[in-house]
Write a protein that holds these residues in place. Structure first.
Motif, short mmCIF file in Angstrom:
data_model
loop_
_atom_site.label_atom_id
_atom_site.label_comp_id
_atom_site.label_asym_id
_atom_site.label_seq_id
_atom_site.Cartn_x
_atom_site.Cartn_y
_atom_site.Cartn_z
N LEU A 134 0.83 -1.22 0.00
CA LEU A 134 0.00 0.00 0.00
C LEU A 134 0.86 1.26 0.00
CD1 LEU A 134 -2.85 -1.04 2.46
CD2 LEU A 134 -3.02 -0.68 -0.02
N ALA A 135 1.94 1.23 0.76
CA ALA A 135 2.84 2.39 0.78
C ALA A 135 3.48 2.60 -0.59
CB ALA A 135 3.92 2.19 1.85
N GLY A 136 3.91 1.51 -1.22
CA GLY A 136 4.49 1.61 -2.56
C GLY A 136 3.49 2.09 -3.59
N ALA A 137 2.26 1.58 -3.50
CA ALA A 137 1.21 2.01 -4.42
C ALA A 137 0.91 3.51 -4.25
CB ALA A 137 -0.06 1.19 -4.20
N TRP A 157 1.35 6.33 -7.10
CA TRP A 157 0.26 7.20 -7.50
C TRP A 157 0.63 8.67 -7.33
CZ3 TRP A 157 -3.27 10.78 -5.63
CH2 TRP A 157 -4.36 11.03 -6.47
N MET A 158 1.32 9.00 -6.24
CA MET A 158 1.72 10.40 -6.02
C MET A 158 2.74 10.85 -7.06
SD MET A 158 1.59 10.95 -1.88
CE MET A 158 2.99 9.94 -1.55
N ALA A 159 3.66 9.94 -7.43
CA ALA A 159 4.60 10.27 -8.50
C ALA A 159 3.85 10.49 -9.81
CB ALA A 159 5.64 9.16 -8.64
N VAL A 195 -7.23 6.81 -12.07
CA VAL A 195 -7.79 5.58 -11.51
C VAL A 195 -6.96 4.38 -11.95
CG1 VAL A 195 -9.81 4.07 -11.47
CG2 VAL A 195 -10.10 6.54 -11.32
N GLU A 196 -6.60 4.33 -13.23
CA GLU A 196 -5.78 3.23 -13.74
C GLU A 196 -4.40 3.22 -13.09
OE1 GLU A 196 -5.79 3.68 -17.97
OE2 GLU A 196 -7.91 3.15 -18.13
N SER A 197 -3.87 4.40 -12.82
CA SER A 197 -2.58 4.49 -12.15
C SER A 197 -2.66 3.93 -10.73
CB SER A 197 -2.11 5.94 -12.11
OG SER A 197 -0.94 6.07 -11.35
N ALA A 198 -3.74 4.22 -10.04
CA ALA A 198 -3.91 3.68 -8.68
C ALA A 198 -4.01 2.16 -8.72
CB ALA A 198 -5.16 4.27 -8.02
N ALA A 199 -4.76 1.63 -9.67
CA ALA A 199 -4.89 0.17 -9.80
C ALA A 199 -3.56 -0.46 -10.19
CB ALA A 199 -5.96 -0.17 -10.83
N GLY A 200 -2.86 0.15 -11.13
CA GLY A 200 -1.55 -0.37 -11.54
C GLY A 200 -0.54 -0.32 -10.40
#
Length: 171
Positions: free
Chosen positions: A29-32, A36-38, A64-69
């Motif tokens: 979760l931290a990596g995701a 997403w922030m990047a 949204v796709e970036s968050a899922a990826g």
């Protein structure tokens, strides 16, 4: 009167430290979140606006796709790092996470970005492939560094909790 079944403090320090089997969701979760922030920071640049325009990518679905990826990639990297640390070359969690991130960059570039850019009708696909690769390097580097730092910190906390130094835990 002695209490039976309660080990003395000296006996407790002889037990091997247990590895936390489910310890990968928090780093994932931290990596995701870092991924997403990047992505959010990148998306504010003129280059990203040109990229979205050239490939007709809508802004909100892209977020949204970036968050899922980021969740998928973060889960894979964190799971491998937590469950198979001895099989990944590297001296510490950060270098191992960076190696996994580099492998992800290569796989994503060859498996997804290259075919999608070559099959698209966009002008100058090599340029947009380079832009997409740079974006992925930035996002995946943020993800890998975050996962490496979080797993390293978690490993040190567990070792201190069990009353051992990292060197004693490895014996």
């Amino acid at each position: 009167m002695d209490v039976i079944g309660v080990p003395s403090p000296g006996e407790q320090s002889l037990k091997p430290a247990r590895r936390m089997r489910g310890g990968w969701p928090a780093p994932a979760l931290a990596g995701a979140a870092a991924f997403w922030m990047a992505n959010l920071a990148i998306s504010a640049t003129p280059v990203a606006a040109g990229y979205r325009s050239a490939l007709t990518i809508s802004y909100v679905p892209m977020l949204v796709e970036s968050a899922a990826g980021g969740l998928v990639l973060g889960s894979v990297v964190a799971f491998l790092l937590v469950h198979f640390p001895a099989k990944i070359p590297g001296s510490d969690q950060l270098s191992k996470a960076l190696l996994l991130g580099a492998a992800a960059i290569v796989l994503l570039t060859i498996g997804l970005e290259l075919p999608s850019k070559l099959s698209s009708d966009v002008d100058d696909p090599a340029r947009w492939l380079l832009v997409a690769t740079v974006f992925n390097v930035i996002r995946i580097l943020a993800l890998a560094v975050t996962i490496g730092v979080v797993t390293r910190a978690g490993g040190q906390r567990r070792s201190r909790h069990h009353g051992r130094t990292r060197r004693e835990t490895r014996k």
